[in-house]
Design a protein around this motif. Structure first.
Motif, PDB file in Angstrom:
ATOM      1  N   LYS A 176       0.742  -1.275   0.086  1.00 22.89           N
ATOM      2  CA  LYS A 176      -0.344   0.115  -0.138  1.00 22.89           C
ATOM      3  C   LYS A 176       1.243   1.094  -0.293  1.00 22.89           C
ATOM      4  CE  LYS A 176      -3.468   2.455   2.935  1.00 22.89           C
ATOM      5  NZ  LYS A 176      -4.332   2.120   4.124  1.00 22.89           N
ATOM      6  N   ASP A 219       1.149   5.765  -0.246  1.00 26.91           N
ATOM      7  CA  ASP A 219       0.942   7.081   0.119  1.00 26.91           C
ATOM      8  C   ASP A 219       1.592   8.159  -0.507  1.00 26.91           C
ATOM      9  OD1 ASP A 219      -1.058   9.243   0.629  1.00 26.91           O
ATOM     10  OD2 ASP A 219      -1.318   7.491   2.398  1.00 26.91           O
ATOM     11  N   HIS A 225      11.874   2.213  -6.033  1.00 28.33           N
ATOM     12  CA  HIS A 225      11.413   3.610  -6.070  1.00 28.33           C
ATOM     13  C   HIS A 225      10.337   4.460  -6.406  1.00 28.33           C
ATOM     14  CE1 HIS A 225      14.463   2.065  -3.011  1.00 28.33           C
ATOM     15  NE2 HIS A 225      15.337   2.760  -3.575  1.00 28.33           N
ATOM     16  N   MET A 259       9.274   8.254  -8.138  1.00 27.41           N
ATOM     17  CA  MET A 259       9.757   9.834  -8.477  1.00 27.41           C
ATOM     18  C   MET A 259       8.390  10.428  -8.287  1.00 27.41           C
ATOM     19  SD  MET A 259      11.010  12.601  -9.200  1.00 27.41           S
ATOM     20  CE  MET A 259      10.274  13.962  -9.578  1.00 27.41           C
ATOM     21  N   GLU A 275      23.011   1.573  -2.519  1.00 24.84           N
ATOM     22  CA  GLU A 275      21.535   1.425  -1.808  1.00 24.84           C
ATOM     23  C   GLU A 275      21.974   0.989  -0.834  1.00 24.84           C
ATOM     24  OE1 GLU A 275      18.144   2.001  -3.790  1.00 24.84           O
ATOM     25  OE2 GLU A 275      17.003   0.647  -1.848  1.00 24.84           O
ATOM     26  N   ILE A 296      21.175   1.278   3.274  1.00 23.20           N
ATOM     27  CA  ILE A 296      20.022   0.807   3.985  1.00 23.20           C
ATOM     28  C   ILE A 296      20.807   0.387   4.862  1.00 23.20           C
ATOM     29  CG2 ILE A 296      18.226  -0.298   3.812  1.00 23.20           C
ATOM     30  CD1 ILE A 296      18.039   2.500   2.503  1.00 23.20           C
ATOM     31  N   ASN A 331      11.267  -3.793   8.768  1.00 27.18           N
ATOM     32  CA  ASN A 331      11.080  -4.806   8.133  1.00 27.18           C
ATOM     33  C   ASN A 331      11.140  -4.057   6.667  1.00 27.18           C
ATOM     34  OD1 ASN A 331      10.590  -5.900   9.639  1.00 27.18           O
ATOM     35  ND2 ASN A 331       8.601  -5.529  10.249  1.00 27.18           N
ATOM     36  N   SER A 332      10.860  -2.967   5.913  1.00 27.11           N
ATOM     37  CA  SER A 332      11.086  -2.496   4.768  1.00 27.11           C
ATOM     38  C   SER A 332      11.144  -1.143   4.661  1.00 27.11           C
ATOM     39  CB  SER A 332       9.412  -2.686   3.979  1.00 27.11           C
ATOM     40  OG  SER A 332       8.725  -2.028   4.867  1.00 27.11           O
ATOM     41  N   HIS A 333      11.971  -0.427   3.626  1.00 31.56           N
ATOM     42  CA  HIS A 333      11.751   0.931   3.261  1.00 31.56           C
ATOM     43  C   HIS A 333      11.306   1.330   1.663  1.00 31.56           C
ATOM     44  CE1 HIS A 333      15.059  -0.429   1.121  1.00 31.56           C
ATOM     45  NE2 HIS A 333      15.516   0.777   0.834  1.00 31.56           N
ATOM     46  N   ARG A 334      11.157   2.512   1.919  1.00 32.63           N
ATOM     47  CA  ARG A 334      10.873   3.246   0.356  1.00 32.63           C
ATOM     48  C   ARG A 334      12.004   5.030   0.090  1.00 32.63           C
ATOM     49  NH1 ARG A 334       4.860   1.777   0.790  1.00 32.63           N
ATOM     50  NH2 ARG A 334       5.028  -0.242   0.945  1.00 32.63           N
ATOM     51  N   ILE A 335      12.425   5.130  -0.914  1.00 32.75           N
ATOM     52  CA  ILE A 335      12.341   6.293  -1.071  1.00 32.75           C
ATOM     53  C   ILE A 335      12.185   6.901  -1.683  1.00 32.75           C
ATOM     54  CG2 ILE A 335      13.981   7.910  -1.752  1.00 32.75           C
ATOM     55  CD1 ILE A 335      16.451   4.993  -1.299  1.00 32.75           C
ATOM     56  N   HIS A 336      11.260   8.217  -1.323  1.00 30.93           N
ATOM     57  CA  HIS A 336      10.334   8.917  -2.212  1.00 30.93           C
ATOM     58  C   HIS A 336      11.330  10.330  -3.067  1.00 30.93           C
ATOM     59  CE1 HIS A 336       6.006   7.436  -0.765  1.00 30.93           C
ATOM     60  NE2 HIS A 336       6.906   6.289  -1.450  1.00 30.93           N
ATOM     61  N   PHE A 337      11.081  10.794  -4.407  1.00 29.59           N
ATOM     62  CA  PHE A 337      11.534  11.700  -4.864  1.00 29.59           C
ATOM     63  C   PHE A 337      10.283  12.553  -5.704  1.00 29.59           C
ATOM     64  CE2 PHE A 337      15.553   8.245  -5.480  1.00 29.59           C
ATOM     65  CZ  PHE A 337      16.426   9.452  -4.904  1.00 29.59           C
ATOM     66  N   LEU A 343      24.634   7.946  -2.368  1.00 32.92           N
ATOM     67  CA  LEU A 343      23.200   7.179  -2.875  1.00 32.92           C
ATOM     68  C   LEU A 343      22.636   8.589  -3.850  1.00 32.92           C
ATOM     69  CD1 LEU A 343      21.604   5.138  -3.049  1.00 32.92           C
ATOM     70  CD2 LEU A 343      20.697   5.703  -1.448  1.00 32.92           C
ATOM     71  N   SER A 360      13.914  16.713  -3.312  1.00 32.53           N
ATOM     72  CA  SER A 360      14.261  16.965  -2.265  1.00 32.53           C
ATOM     73  C   SER A 360      13.393  15.175  -2.397  1.00 32.53           C
ATOM     74  CB  SER A 360      12.512  17.127  -0.866  1.00 32.53           C
ATOM     75  OG  SER A 360      11.711  17.354  -2.142  1.00 32.53           O
ATOM     76  N   ARG A 368      12.839  12.079   0.512  1.00 35.00           N
ATOM     77  CA  ARG A 368      12.648  11.245   1.451  1.00 35.00           C
ATOM     78  C   ARG A 368      13.013   9.763   2.166  1.00 35.00           C
ATOM     79  NH1 ARG A 368       6.931  14.790   2.728  1.00 35.00           N
ATOM     80  NH2 ARG A 368       8.168  16.835   2.233  1.00 35.00           N
ATOM     81  N   HIS A 392      11.500   6.626   4.373  1.00 36.43           N
ATOM     82  CA  HIS A 392      10.900   6.052   5.284  1.00 36.43           C
ATOM     83  C   HIS A 392      11.210   4.436   5.464  1.00 36.43           C
ATOM     84  CE1 HIS A 392       7.205   8.699   4.625  1.00 36.43           C
ATOM     85  NE2 HIS A 392       8.226   9.269   5.363  1.00 36.43           N
ATOM     86  N   TYR A 406       9.447   1.416   7.652  1.00 35.48           N
ATOM     87  CA  TYR A 406       8.641   0.746   7.884  1.00 35.48           C
ATOM     88  C   TYR A 406       8.932  -0.545   9.106  1.00 35.48           C
ATOM     89  CZ  TYR A 406       5.890   3.656   5.585  1.00 35.48           C
ATOM     90  OH  TYR A 406       5.747   4.157   4.692  1.00 35.48           O
TER      91      TYR A 406
END
Lengths: 156, 156
Positions: free
Chosen positions: A72, A74, A94, A96, A114, A118, A134-140, B117, B135, B137, B139, B141
């Motif tokens: 999921k 957001d 990831h 963008m 990466e 991490i 448990n996990s990660h996310r990168i948003h640009f 990175l 920018s 970010r 996250h 989890y």
DNA sequence: ATAATAATGATAATCATTCTCAATAACTGA
DNA sequence: TCAGTTATTGAGAATGATTATCATTATTAT
């Protein structure tokens, strides 16, 4: 034409019933690699299974997310988006997000740095704060090609 | 006691009026380094400026976000959260979100690998997709310390 | 000060998501 | 295979966050 057998198994193994809505939703997700919103999923499912209700879409999506079959996301546009975990897991991927038109682009390419980053951040988190990651996310965030031309920024 | 002068300037320079609600909201944000929700901001502001309306809080937050004075975050708990940009910019700062209790922890520590990175990924994005990155970010989890003990996972 | 108008506050409206509940369909064991 | 148990569904109401409306008020340039 029910979805891939392994998916069905994951559901039944977890003690859930194998219903039509669930199978069709899984199919739709499998055939659409983009990040679909609940409403978009509803429309797709509706073509194969016209009786579907919105509540069931949400319930199923929540179930699949909790089971780990679906991710999921957001992106800040006020609605959640969903993607098959098996799809998302094809590589660290990831996103963008264009802050002007809202377009979202996946880019699944991974870079050597990466893993190290991490790992380093994860180590720090667990040591200092006792977290288990448990996990990660990168948003640009930025502007996509189209939006760079039309200069009037400032709105979503 | 109106907020820091430089903040006020940024508003007037951008052509916006310097109103009480805006100043108080800026103050509240400046005094609360956590990620406040609109409602939390409303309550705080209400103590100094009882006449405040919810709509104004949202409008102001949106204005400040568009102006770049405030960052808007979405941690997936159904409400947006806000933070002063000057605060958030004190260093690359990331978030760890506990998937069980929803707790959010900032951790602003930066690590060498990060610069490399982000630079590498940014380069790739601009070359392959024509994006201009402003920018990013990250996250994480996982489970916070408290939630690792109580083993029953599975709900938000 | 005064006019011009941006900003406000109260309220209604919207939108995504969740809840309720009676009806239905999936598994189970006989 | 069939009946019984119970998870799941669909329809619609309910919720909660956010946004739009609009008459009133406050801020700024003159």
């Amino acid at each position: 034409m029910p979805g891939p057998p392994w998916l069905r198994q994951r559901l039944t193994n977890a003690g859930f019933r194998l219903t039509w809505p669930r199978q069709v939703i899984l199919d739709v997700l499998g055939q659409n690699p983009q990040h679909l919103s609940a409403e978009e999923i509803f429309f797709h499912v509706h073509q194969f299974y016209p009786g579907i209700g919105m509540a069931t879409v949400y319930r199923t999506l929540d179930l699949l997310t909790r089971t780990g079959l679906v991710f999921k996301f957001d992106f800040g546009d006020g609605r959640s988006r969903y993607e098959l975990a098996s799809e998302a897991a094809k590589g660290p991927h990831h996103h963008m997000i264009c802050t002007r038109c809202g377009r979202i682009i996946d880019f699944g390419h991974s870079i050597d740095e990466e893993g190290e980053l991490i790992a380093a951040l994860g180590k720090e988190l667990s040591e200092k704060h006792g977290f288990k990651i448990n996990s990660h996310r990168i948003h640009f965030y930025g502007l996509c090609q189209d939006c760079q031309s039309s200069s009037t920024e400032g709105k979503r």
